[in-house]
Design a protein around this motif. Structure first.
Motif, short mmCIF file in Angstrom:
data_model
loop_
_atom_site.label_atom_id
_atom_site.label_comp_id
_atom_site.label_asym_id
_atom_site.label_seq_id
_atom_site.Cartn_x
_atom_site.Cartn_y
_atom_site.Cartn_z
N LEU A 180 0.86 -1.18 0.00
CA LEU A 180 0.00 0.00 0.00
C LEU A 180 0.90 1.23 0.00
CD1 LEU A 180 -2.72 -0.56 2.79
CD2 LEU A 180 -3.13 -0.33 0.35
N PRO A 181 0.49 2.29 -0.68
CA PRO A 181 1.28 3.53 -0.59
C PRO A 181 0.95 4.24 0.72
CG PRO A 181 -0.60 3.87 -2.02
CD PRO A 181 -0.62 2.41 -1.63
N LEU A 182 1.89 5.02 1.23
CA LEU A 182 1.69 5.77 2.46
C LEU A 182 0.48 6.69 2.35
CD1 LEU A 182 2.54 6.57 5.31
CD2 LEU A 182 4.21 8.14 4.30
N GLU A 183 0.24 7.20 1.15
CA GLU A 183 -0.89 8.10 0.92
C GLU A 183 -2.24 7.43 1.20
OE1 GLU A 183 1.42 7.43 -1.77
OE2 GLU A 183 2.67 8.96 -0.81
N ALA A 184 -2.27 6.11 1.23
CA ALA A 184 -3.52 5.40 1.50
C ALA A 184 -3.91 5.46 2.97
CB ALA A 184 -3.39 3.93 1.06
N ALA A 185 -2.96 5.79 3.85
CA ALA A 185 -3.21 5.73 5.29
C ALA A 185 -4.28 6.72 5.73
CB ALA A 185 -1.91 5.98 6.06
N GLU A 186 -4.18 7.97 5.31
CA GLU A 186 -5.15 8.97 5.79
C GLU A 186 -6.58 8.64 5.38
OE1 GLU A 186 -4.49 13.27 6.39
OE2 GLU A 186 -2.57 12.85 5.37
N PRO A 187 -6.86 8.38 4.10
CA PRO A 187 -8.24 8.03 3.76
C PRO A 187 -8.72 6.74 4.41
CG PRO A 187 -6.85 8.01 1.78
CD PRO A 187 -6.02 8.50 2.91
N ALA A 188 -7.81 5.79 4.60
CA ALA A 188 -8.19 4.53 5.26
C ALA A 188 -8.58 4.79 6.72
CB ALA A 188 -7.07 3.52 5.17
N LEU A 189 -7.78 5.61 7.40
CA LEU A 189 -8.11 5.94 8.80
C LEU A 189 -9.39 6.76 8.89
CD1 LEU A 189 -4.57 6.62 10.24
CD2 LEU A 189 -6.12 4.79 10.89
N ASP A 190 -9.61 7.65 7.92
CA ASP A 190 -10.87 8.41 7.88
C ASP A 190 -12.05 7.44 7.76
OD1 ASP A 190 -9.63 10.85 8.17
OD2 ASP A 190 -9.68 11.33 6.02
N ALA A 191 -11.91 6.47 6.87
CA ALA A 191 -12.99 5.50 6.67
C ALA A 191 -13.22 4.67 7.92
CB ALA A 191 -12.65 4.58 5.49
N LEU A 192 -12.15 4.44 8.67
CA LEU A 192 -12.24 3.62 9.88
C LEU A 192 -12.90 4.34 11.05
CD1 LEU A 192 -11.31 0.82 10.97
CD2 LEU A 192 -9.20 1.95 11.69
N VAL A 193 -12.53 5.60 11.28
CA VAL A 193 -12.98 6.25 12.50
C VAL A 193 -14.00 7.37 12.32
CG1 VAL A 193 -10.90 5.68 13.78
CG2 VAL A 193 -11.03 7.89 12.64
N ARG A 194 -14.24 7.83 11.11
CA ARG A 194 -15.20 8.93 10.94
C ARG A 194 -16.57 8.43 10.57
NH1 ARG A 194 -11.69 13.89 8.47
NH2 ARG A 194 -10.59 14.24 10.38
#
Length: 194
Positions: A180-194
């Motif tokens: 996974l690219p590092l850039e995937a982390a922010e949207p993935a975390l947004d999807a997880l906790v928001r």
């Protein structure tokens, strides 16, 4: 503020143990822990090849010390991220993102922190145990605040903490390994906790 200082030149009559650890941390930026030798650490620190043995009985002792420094730096990155975020959802998101970013920036050190040869689960060293406890308290405290938020209320803090840590750790591993690219982390975390 990360706690992993680096030595720029060789050892110059200061703290030899810290100079050796700094040299080894520099090596960990490009070399996996199993490939690090005390001889190379000594060379990088600008000391005799026997000097490391005065502070570390063997290579395993040096790597254990580096694992402790890595855990301290990982914890500091997470604490700093949480301190600069507002609200429970944002703090949990910041906590996870700091964890992933640390792993991506220092993959060999991150791997060493969780290597069972140097930090056995259930029996950490006296130096590592309080860092692990602080890290668990940080996550548990932030999740306890999160379950008071609308949409999160009523969830089991321990179960949710385990689920979030497992997810973030797995994402960190996938990013470190190039899946996974590092850039995937922010949207993935947004999807997880928001």
């Amino acid at each position: 503020m990360l706690l992993m200082s680096r030595s720029v030149g060789g050892y110059h009559h200061g703290n030899l143990q810290a100079a050796l650890e700094d040299a080894a941390l520099d090596l960990l930026e490009t070399t996996s822990a199993p490939k690090i030798s005390l001889r190379e650490v000594a060379r990088r620190a600008g000391v005799s090849h026997n000097a490391p043995y005065h502070h570390f009985g063997d290579r395993a002792a040096l790597l254990s010390a580096l694992g402790v420094r890595g855990m301290a730096a990982l914890l500091a990155a997470q604490e700093e991220a949480v301190a600069s975020a507002a609200g429970p959802v944002e703090r949990v998101r910041a906590l996870g993102l700091a964890y992933i970013r640390y792993a991506a920036a220092h993959p060999q050190t991150f791997a060493l922190v969780f290597d069972p040869d140097y930090c056995a689960a259930g029996s950490p060293s006296a130096e590592m145990a309080p860092l692990i406890a602080r890290n668990e308290d940080l996550l548990g405290g932030e999740v306890a605040a999160l379950v008071q938020e609308p949409g999160w209320e009523g969830r089991d803090v321990m179960a949710l903490s385990a689920a979030l840590w497992s997810t973030v750790h797995g994402m960190a591993q996938l990013i470190m390994l190039g899946h996974l690219p590092l850039e995937a982390a922010e949207p993935a975390l947004d999807a997880l906790v928001r």
